[in-house]
Design an enzyme around this catalytic site. Structure first.
Site, short mmCIF file in Angstrom:
data_model
loop_
_atom_site.label_atom_id
_atom_site.label_comp_id
_atom_site.label_asym_id
_atom_site.label_seq_id
_atom_site.Cartn_x
_atom_site.Cartn_y
_atom_site.Cartn_z
N ILE A 21 0.87 -1.11 0.08
CA ILE A 21 -0.02 -0.05 0.05
C ILE A 21 0.99 1.11 0.07
O ILE A 21 0.35 2.19 -0.72
CB ILE A 21 -0.79 0.04 1.09
CG1 ILE A 21 -1.98 -1.23 0.97
CG2 ILE A 21 -1.70 1.42 1.23
CD1 ILE A 21 -2.82 -1.42 2.19
N LEU A 96 2.82 0.25 8.17
CA LEU A 96 3.55 -0.98 8.56
C LEU A 96 2.88 -1.63 9.81
O LEU A 96 2.08 -0.89 10.58
CB LEU A 96 4.90 -0.61 9.17
CG LEU A 96 5.57 0.43 9.87
CD1 LEU A 96 5.45 -0.12 11.41
CD2 LEU A 96 6.73 1.15 9.69
N TYR A 159 -8.02 -12.10 12.74
CA TYR A 159 -7.29 -10.77 12.51
C TYR A 159 -6.67 -10.57 14.14
O TYR A 159 -5.75 -9.96 14.29
CB TYR A 159 -8.12 -9.56 12.27
CG TYR A 159 -7.23 -8.29 11.79
CD1 TYR A 159 -6.27 -8.61 10.83
CD2 TYR A 159 -7.30 -7.21 12.41
CE1 TYR A 159 -5.49 -7.36 10.17
CE2 TYR A 159 -6.63 -6.07 11.95
CZ TYR A 159 -5.66 -6.37 11.09
OH TYR A 159 -4.96 -5.05 10.74
N LYS A 166 -4.76 -2.78 16.27
CA LYS A 166 -5.18 -1.31 15.19
C LYS A 166 -6.19 -0.64 15.82
O LYS A 166 -6.29 0.72 15.73
CB LYS A 166 -5.93 -2.13 14.16
CG LYS A 166 -4.93 -2.76 13.06
CD LYS A 166 -4.12 -1.78 12.58
CE LYS A 166 -3.40 -2.42 11.23
NZ LYS A 166 -2.11 -1.50 10.75
P1 NAD Z 1 3.20 -5.09 3.10
O1 NAD Z 1 3.64 -6.23 3.57
O2 NAD Z 1 3.31 -4.55 1.80
O3 NAD Z 1 3.54 -3.70 4.21
C1 NAD Z 1 4.09 -3.99 5.59
C2 NAD Z 1 5.30 -3.38 5.90
O4 NAD Z 1 5.68 -3.29 7.24
C3 NAD Z 1 6.24 -4.07 5.14
O5 NAD Z 1 6.96 -2.80 4.17
C4 NAD Z 1 7.22 -4.52 6.17
O6 NAD Z 1 8.88 -4.25 5.73
C5 NAD Z 1 7.07 -3.38 7.11
N1 NAD Z 1 7.62 -3.82 8.60
C6 NAD Z 1 7.08 -5.03 8.98
N2 NAD Z 1 7.93 -5.22 10.27
C7 NAD Z 1 8.85 -4.12 10.30
C8 NAD Z 1 9.54 -3.31 11.41
N3 NAD Z 1 10.02 -4.03 12.50
N4 NAD Z 1 9.98 -2.21 11.11
C9 NAD Z 1 9.76 -1.42 9.92
N5 NAD Z 1 9.05 -2.14 9.01
C10 NAD Z 1 8.26 -3.15 9.30
O7 NAD Z 1 1.56 -5.04 3.35
P2 NAD Z 1 0.57 -3.79 3.44
O8 NAD Z 1 -0.78 -4.64 3.02
O9 NAD Z 1 0.77 -2.63 2.31
O10 NAD Z 1 0.49 -3.03 4.79
C11 NAD Z 1 0.70 -1.88 5.22
C12 NAD Z 1 -0.37 -1.36 6.08
O11 NAD Z 1 -1.83 -1.48 5.74
C13 NAD Z 1 -0.35 -1.90 7.51
O12 NAD Z 1 -0.32 -1.30 8.65
C14 NAD Z 1 -1.50 -2.70 7.23
O13 NAD Z 1 -1.91 -3.36 8.63
C15 NAD Z 1 -2.49 -1.93 6.42
N6 NAD Z 1 -3.48 -2.50 6.15
C16 NAD Z 1 -3.43 -3.61 5.16
C17 NAD Z 1 -4.58 -3.89 4.39
C18 NAD Z 1 -4.67 -5.16 3.53
O14 NAD Z 1 -5.77 -5.56 3.02
N7 NAD Z 1 -3.42 -5.36 2.71
C19 NAD Z 1 -5.91 -3.45 4.78
C20 NAD Z 1 -6.04 -2.06 5.77
C21 NAD Z 1 -4.76 -1.81 6.25
C1 IMJ Z 2 -4.57 -10.32 8.25
C2 IMJ Z 2 -4.85 -11.38 9.26
C3 IMJ Z 2 -6.21 -11.84 9.09
C4 IMJ Z 2 -7.33 -11.39 8.58
C5 IMJ Z 2 -6.96 -10.42 7.75
C6 IMJ Z 2 -5.72 -10.01 7.53
N1 IMJ Z 2 -7.69 -9.61 6.71
C7 IMJ Z 2 -7.08 -8.57 5.98
C8 IMJ Z 2 -5.63 -8.56 6.52
C9 IMJ Z 2 -9.17 -10.05 6.52
C10 IMJ Z 2 -7.60 -7.75 5.23
C11 IMJ Z 2 -4.78 -7.78 6.11
N2 IMJ Z 2 -4.54 -6.69 7.21
C12 IMJ Z 2 -5.49 -5.78 7.13
C13 IMJ Z 2 -3.28 -6.58 7.93
O1 IMJ Z 2 -3.27 -5.55 8.77
C14 IMJ Z 2 -2.52 -7.51 7.96
C15 IMJ Z 2 -1.36 -7.57 8.74
C16 IMJ Z 2 -0.29 -8.72 8.84
C17 IMJ Z 2 0.03 -9.80 8.02
C18 IMJ Z 2 0.84 -10.80 8.10
C19 IMJ Z 2 1.10 -11.77 7.27
C20 IMJ Z 2 2.51 -12.24 7.30
C21 IMJ Z 2 2.97 -12.45 8.70
N3 IMJ Z 2 2.65 -11.49 9.63
C22 IMJ Z 2 1.67 -10.59 9.30
N4 IMJ Z 2 1.58 -9.46 10.34
C23 IMJ Z 2 0.53 -8.65 10.08
O2 IMJ Z 2 3.79 -13.26 8.93
#
Ligand code: NAD
Ligand code: IMJ
Length: 260
Positions: A21, A96, A159, A166
């Site tokens: 993202i 992150l 989750y 969160k």
């Molecule tokens: P992503 O895996 O691309 O991003 C997660 C990032 O966290 C990575 O760049 C990773 O390097 C970084 N990270 C993990 N541990 C870290 C540490 N100790 N220090 C610094 N950086 C660290 O996945 P994403 O989905 O783009 O996630 C980005 C944000 O969006 C997160 O906060 C996630 O909860 C949030 N989010 C994701 C979704 C989804 O569906 N993908 C939905 C809502 C919110």
């Molecule tokens: C993550 C877990 C369970 C359900 C989930 C998610 N749903 C969505 C996410 C429904 C949308 C993605 N999300 C919103 C996140 O914030 C993900 C956080 C995350 C994902 C991983 C996967 C790999 C790992 N550790 C992680 N820690 C946080 O090893």
């Protein structure tokens, strides 16, 4: 009128690959003129650094720094480098999160203290520690955006501790907004994004079901894109959003308003 962030200096965290993202956000910010600082999560072999550097070189970042938020020294160092190179800062993207994979399967009551502490350290506390070191550098009217998810408010399968992290992150946004607003009009907001296929979501069992559910039930009958989260973030970083702080803004195709 379109957004203009020309020469605004913005730090972007959380780019891991071209699905992140944060990558969508960084591209959008660059397109409207921002000068970017980019951080990457360092690893022993420097693989992440090389990968993120190659991906982001087109955005011509004027700062490219390692940042593992679990290491307070690295957080401090990022902002001393920013002070050295830029002198000040107009915005921060906190994008992150991390929890142990085993904690994202099954029962929340099975969460371990080690797992809980690590998830909240990386996903929640990091926003406060970043603000701590950024505070003296933030310009008048600067803006901070973090990413959250509906699992903060609703019990979404698997989750688990990330939902708790969160919820605490959204609360942190309100406390930080109250703290940083009065002196220099610094704003702090969260974007609650709908499910997007990224590294952090694809690794999760049941994510496809969740995405199909959103495609079926959300008012827009689809999921959202990194680009749409990027646009909303660019808005929050801009003076157009000068009256918005302490909020959680939903970029979720309306899913959160439905009964599911
Ligand atoms: P992503 O895996 O691309 O991003 C997660 C990032 O966290 C990575 O760049 C990773 O390097 C970084 N990270 C993990 N541990 C870290 C540490 N100790 N220090 C610094 N950086 C660290 O996945 P994403 O989905 O783009 O996630 C980005 C944000 O969006 C997160 O906060 C996630 O909860 C949030 N989010 C994701 C979704 C989804 O569906 N993908 C939905 C809502 C919110
Ligand atoms: C993550 C877990 C369970 C359900 C989930 C998610 N749903 C969505 C996410 C429904 C949308 C993605 N999300 C919103 C996140 O914030 C993900 C956080 C995350 C994902 C991983 C996967 C790999 C790992 N550790 C992680 N820690 C946080 O090893």
């Amino acid at each position: 009128m379109s957004l203009d962030l020309s020469s605004r200096k913005i730090l972007v965290t959380g780019i891991a690959n071209n699905r992140s993202i944060a990558w969508g956000i960084a591209q959008k910010l660059k397109a409207v003129g921002a000068e970017l600082g980019i951080t990457y999560l360092p690893d022993n072999k420097g693989r992440f650094e090389a990968k993120v550097r190659a991906l982001t070189s087109v955005l011509e970042p004027t700062l490219f720094l390692p940042l593992d938020v679990q290491d307070g020294k690295q957080v401090e160092l990022v902002f001393s480098k920013i002070k050295e190179k830029w002198g000040y800062l107009d915005g921060i993207i906190h994008c992150l999160a991390f929890a142990g994979k085993e904690e994202l399967i099954g029962s929340y009551s099975d969460t371990t203290i080690e797992g809980f502490t690590r998830a909240l350290d990386i996903s929640t506390y990091s926003l406060a520690s970043i603000c701590h070191y950024a505070k003296p550098l933030l310009s008048n009217g600067s803006s901070i955006v973090t990413l959250t998810y509906l699992g903060a408010e609703r019990a979404i399968p698997n989750y688990n501790l990330m939902g708790v992290a969160k919820a605490a992150l959204e609360s942190s946004v309100r406390y930080l907004a109250a703290e940083l607003g009065p002196e220099r009009q610094i704003r702090v907001n969260a974007i609650s994004a709908g499910p997007i296929r990224t590294l952090a979501s694809s690794a999760i069992g049941g994510i496809l079901d969740m995405i199909h559910n959103v495609e079926e039930k959300s008012p827009l009958r689809r999921t959202v894109t990194q680009d749409e989260v990027g646009s909303a973030t660019a808005f929050l970083m801009s003076p157009s959003a000068s009256g918005i702080t302490g909020q959680v803004i939903y970029v979720d195709a309306g899913y959160s308003i439905t009964g599911m």
